[in-house]
Every structure is written in structure tokens, then in C-alpha cells.
Design a protein around this motif. Structure first.
Motif: not given
Ligand code: AMP
Ligand code: FES
Ligand code: ZN
Length: 288
Positions: A53-54, A66, A143
Motif C-alpha cells: 500500500a503506497v 488509494l 509503510g
Molecule cells: P499514514 O496513515 O498516512 O501514515 O500511512 C501509513 C501507511 O498506510 C502508508 O505507509 C501506506 O502503506 C498506507 N497508506 C496511507 N495512505 C494511503 C493511500 N492513499 N493509498 C495507499 N496506501 C496508503
């Protein structure tokens, strides 16, 4: 400052490990930490296809993006993911919240009266799992890094969210055929370390935070932990790792939660209708 391994000029100091590294040895250190995470928690085997998931942030490589429909932030982060995947000839699956819910996250938030990040987090978890199941991936890697995990832990402890504490782990098993495993291979690495790795590897990522992150409690918790870390290096690491090694299992519930398929969409849920389908319904009613 000298590299701990080769004695060459160090580019990065890691007070938490009482070490400094040159570029090449830091990259090796980084990859070893990821390998150790994968090994220790049996995250996946070399043969298994992993859906990554990126978000376009520094912690990711390629796989599933996403599109949350959050204005310029989503446009820019999507472009980063697309060019990264294209430059490495990797497949990128794109799922749009607007296709699934009928509106982007900013409008969804208005329909729920809950903090934006809660509807957003729910949508992300749902769409990630759906994409993994639909495309035949047994495991999803996100990530989340050490700083993310320590901040979530801090929030869960502040409110003694025992259910959430029992689920906070670097690897979550699948408990239903329609539920993919979830793993966090970067949980041993700090935000600063992942940013340094991306920089040294020439990986272009979005630096801006989501516009809704401003004032979010998760950011406030990160700032508190940053201050702690500054006065005692290793504090975040000890907090998270101490929990994982010594405390987490104390929160395992005696009754395993039984999952069933949502009567509307067929994805797994503990109730009859899943939270995502209820969210879609809320958005529809608000529009009507
Ligand atoms: P965050 O919650 O924004 O710190 O994101 C943590 C992890 O969730 C990221 O490293 C991605 O693996 C996944 N992630 C967050 N936003 C997205 C997105 N828009 N699309 C896909 N994966 C996401
Ligand atoms: Fe979900 Fe910001 S990324 S609210
Ligand atoms: Zn559903």
C-alpha cells in the motif's frame, strides 16, 4: 563523525543506536532492519505476492494507491506513486474512494460528524483488503514506521483502548478467508530513517502532510514523543518494543472475535452490515 562500520565519513547520526553511518552502510543497516522485521514476524515468504500500500510518502515502493479525493494532496501523491511505479516497471493498482463511496474523503467527513481521519482510516483499511482479496494477494504491506506505531500506541494507552492494543502488532494474521494478512515491514525504522533512505536512494516522495492532519491528535502525540526522544534517545523505540515484547499479549481477549460476511458487500465484518457500507449509506442520505 565517522561511520561505525567502515570508518568513512558518516552522513547520518542515529543517537538511538549510538551510531553513525556512511551512505552505503546506512542503506545496508536499513535493509537489515526490514529483513529482521520480515523474519521475526514471519511476514511473508520470498514466493508470496505482497500488495504494497503506497501513499506517495517516503515509506513506500509500489503496489496499491488509494485515491482519497483530497484536493491537490491526492493529485500530487498519486503522481509520485505513478512515476515511481513506471520508472521501475511495476504494476500500480489505483482505487478511488469516490468510486466506492460516491464522494471523496472531504465530503464523506461532512456526512459522518467524526474526525476526518476516522472515516479515512476506515475507507483505507476496507479498500486495501478488498483490493488484496480481489487481486489474489494474501498479504498487504503498509509503510507504518516506528514513529507511527509509537504514536498510535501512545493514543491507545492514553485512552486504554484495550481492543486496539491487542490488535497493535507488526503482523496481523488472517482470521477469515476473505481477510488478507497485514504487515508493517518498516516498524523498526524511524520516520527520519525512512526519509533519509528515500533521499539517499533518490526516491521522490510527497513531503506535505494531508491537509486534514493539521491539529489531528496523532500529530500532537508524535510531537510529544519527539520531545521525549530528544531528551532521551531511544525512548520511542523502548516504548514500542517494550510493549510488543512484554505487554501486548496481556490484551489478547479470551473470546476470539467471530467474523462473518457483510450482508451488503460480502467483505468481512463483526456485525451484519460492515462499517464501510454504513458509511456509504450515511453519505447517500446526506446527499438526498
Ligand atoms: P499514514 O496513515 O498516512 O501514515 O500511512 C501509513 C501507511 O498506510 C502508508 O505507509 C501506506 O502503506 C498506507 N497508506 C496511507 N495512505 C494511503 C493511500 N492513499 N493509498 C495507499 N496506501 C496508503
Ligand atoms: Fe486520511 Fe488525511 S490521509 S484524513
Ligand atoms: Zn459491507
Amino acid at each position: 563523525m565517522k561511520c561505525r562500520k567502515c570508518g568513512g565519513t558518516a552522513v547520518l547520526e542515529l543517537p538511538r543506536h549510538n551510531a553513525a553511518f556512511c551512505s552505503a552502510d546506512f542503506q545496508e543497516f536499513f535493509r537489515k532492519q526490514v529483513a529482521e522485521a520480515i523474519r521475526k514476524h514471519k511476514m511473508f515468504t520470498a514466493e508470496e505476492p505482497v500488495l504494497v500500500a503506497v501513499s506517495g510518502g517516503k515509506d513506500d515502493t509500489a503496489g496499491l494507491y488509494l485515491d482519497l479525493g483530497i484536493f491537490e494532496y491526492s493529485v500530487e501523491s498519486k503522481a509520485k506513486c505513478e512515476s515511481f511505479a513506471a520508472s521501475r516497471g511495476q504494476k500500480l493498482i489505483v482505487e478511488r474512494v469516490v468510486d466506492a463511496v460516491g464522494a471523496g474523503i472531504p465530503e464523506v467527513q461532512k456526512a459522518t460528524r467524526r474526525p476526518t481521519c476516522s472515516a479515512c482510516g476506515l475507507s483505507k483499511r476496507y479498500l486495501m483488503n478488498r483490493a488484496a482479496v480481489d487481486h489474489g494477494f494474501p498479504v498487504i504491506a503498509t509503510g507504518h514506521n516506528l514513529d507511527d506505531e509509537a504514536a498510535v500506541l501512545f493514543g491507545n494507552v492514553l485512552h486504554w483502548q484495550t481492543d486496539a492494543l491487542s490488535r497493535q502488532a507488526p503482523a496481523l494474521a488472517s482470521t477469515h478467508p476473505k481477510l488478507a494478512r497485514r504487515v508493517k515491514p518498516l516498524y523498526r525504522l524511524s520516520e527520519r530513517e525512512t526519509a533519509a533512505y528515500a533521499f539517499l536512494r533518490g526516491i521522490d516522495y510527497i513531503v506535505d502532510e494531508c491537509p486534514f492532519a493539521k491539529g489531528a491528535t496523532s500529530i500532537a502525540h508524535k510531537q510529544i514523543l519527539d520531545r521525549l526522544e530528544e531528551s532521551s534517545p531511544g525512548a520511542k523505540h523502548n516504548f514500542l518494543f517494550g510493549f510488543l515484547e512484554k505487554a501486548r499479549t496481556a490484551f489478547d481477549s479470551a473470546e476470539p472475535v467471530t467474523l462473518q460476511q457483510c450482508a451488503v458487500c460480502g467483505q468481512v465484518t463483526t456485525g451484519e452490515i460492515c462499517a464501510f457500507c454504513k458509511l456509504i449509506d450515511q453519505v447517500k442520505r446526506r446527499r438526498a
